[in-house]
Write an enzyme that holds these catalytic residues in place. Structure first.
Site, PDB file in Angstrom:
ATOM      1  N   ARG A  38      41.089  11.669  46.368  1.00 54.73           N
ATOM      2  CA  ARG A  38      40.162  10.616  46.805  1.00 54.73           C
ATOM      3  C   ARG A  38      39.888  10.667  48.308  1.00 54.73           C
ATOM      4  NH1 ARG A  38      38.288   5.298  45.133  1.00 54.73           N
ATOM      5  NH2 ARG A  38      38.500   3.853  46.864  1.00 54.73           N
ATOM      6  N   ILE A  64      32.491   3.247  48.713  1.00 57.77           N
ATOM      7  CA  ILE A  64      33.194   3.863  47.572  1.00 57.77           C
ATOM      8  C   ILE A  64      33.948   2.709  46.907  1.00 57.77           C
ATOM      9  CG2 ILE A  64      35.117   4.549  49.096  1.00 57.77           C
ATOM     10  CD1 ILE A  64      35.748   6.856  47.213  1.00 57.77           C
ATOM     11  N   SER A  65      33.842   2.604  45.582  1.00 59.36           N
ATOM     12  CA  SER A  65      34.437   1.465  44.879  1.00 59.36           C
ATOM     13  C   SER A  65      35.961   1.495  44.971  1.00 59.36           C
ATOM     14  CB  SER A  65      34.022   1.474  43.410  1.00 59.36           C
ATOM     15  OG  SER A  65      32.624   1.421  43.302  1.00 59.36           O
ATOM     16  N   GLN A  66      36.547   0.309  44.839  1.00 53.48           N
ATOM     17  CA  GLN A  66      38.012   0.144  44.797  1.00 53.48           C
ATOM     18  C   GLN A  66      38.580   0.992  43.639  1.00 53.48           C
ATOM     19  OE1 GLN A  66      38.740  -3.775  43.440  1.00 53.48           O
ATOM     20  NE2 GLN A  66      40.937  -3.749  43.805  1.00 53.48           N
TER      21      GLN A  66
END
Ligand code: SAH
Length: 227
Positions: A38, A64-66
């Site tokens: 990530r 960027i999403s959790q």
């Protein structure tokens, strides 16, 4: 900057503490999350925070999403290795790469060309070639490539776009997307069998807006939304 060994340790802790403890359990998905770097999907200054329990800025006012939201949306789609998937809102490409790992082929649409280019290069460097990234308005889906077994929208829409439902496979197609206005939305799962659609609400969430014909208009104040 952390070393790649340290990143691996942070990643393993992210999966155990933020995902498994909150109920994510599908083993193929957990394997994908345990190996996907990530930190390579976020700008240099945010890399040390890549495995924290929150969204991060990726430039152009987007995020960027959790990690938990990525895992939750993916798990609820129940992906099979033979599935053709449409993702709307490529962003960093992290969610796209997870989909590439789990499905047969992924079409992803991003409206900001710089993000699409960077994401495509990153995913290619990781060795995935089962994807096609398009630049354009994903609120209209990708009619030329339909039908899709699964569709995932990673930005908020004001209401369910019929045009996306129409691009779902008639044989058990499923769509997951956040519906609602700023500041909070609800993740919904739509399942199709022949011409019957059922809708289930899953979770409250906060996403940036989908800007487009069946999304919000381009004058929308994105800062009132948070991914
Ligand atoms: N899954 C991504 C989420 C990025 S945020 C990630 O975790 O990195 C949502 C993305 O949707 C942004 O990159 C934004 O530019 C994109 N977007 C907004 N409106 C869009 C539209 N109409 N079509 C395609 N992408 C859109």
């Amino acid at each position: 900057m952390p070393t790649s060994r340290e990143y691996a340790r942070l990643r393993s802790r992210m999966v155990d503490e933020q995902l498994v403890k909150r109920g994510i359990s599908e083993s193929r998905l957990l394997d994908a999350l345990r190996m996907m770097p990530r930190h390579q999907f976020v700008p240099e200054e945010h890399k040390p925070h890549a495995y924290e329990d929150r969204p991060l800025p990726i430039g152009d006012g987007q995020t960027i999403s959790q990690p938990y939201i990525v895992a939750f949306m993916t798990e609820n789609l129940r992906l099979k290795p033979h599935h053709r998937v449409l993702e709307i809102g490529t962003g960093s490409g992290y969610q796209t790469a997870i989909l590439c790992h789990l499905a047969d082929y992924v079409y992803s649409v991003e409206r900001i060309s710089r993000l699409a280019e960077v994401a495509g290069a990153r995913i290619g460097d990781l060795g995935y070639s089962n994807l096609d990234i398009h630049v354009g308005d994903g609120s209209q889906g990708l009619p030329d490539q339909a039908p899709f077994d699964r569709i995932m929208v990673t930005a908020a829409v004001p209401r369910l776009p019929d045009v996306l439902c129409a691009q779902l496979s008639q044989f058990g197609g499923q769509l997951i997307l956040p519906i609602g206005d700023a500041p909070a939305q609800e993740l919904k799962l739509i399942a199709r069998t022949a011409d019957r659609f059922t809708t289930r609400g899953l979770l409250g969430c906060r996403f940036v807006p989908l800007i487009g014909r069946y999304g919000f208009d381009s004058k929308t104040d994105s800062t009132s939304f948070v991914s």
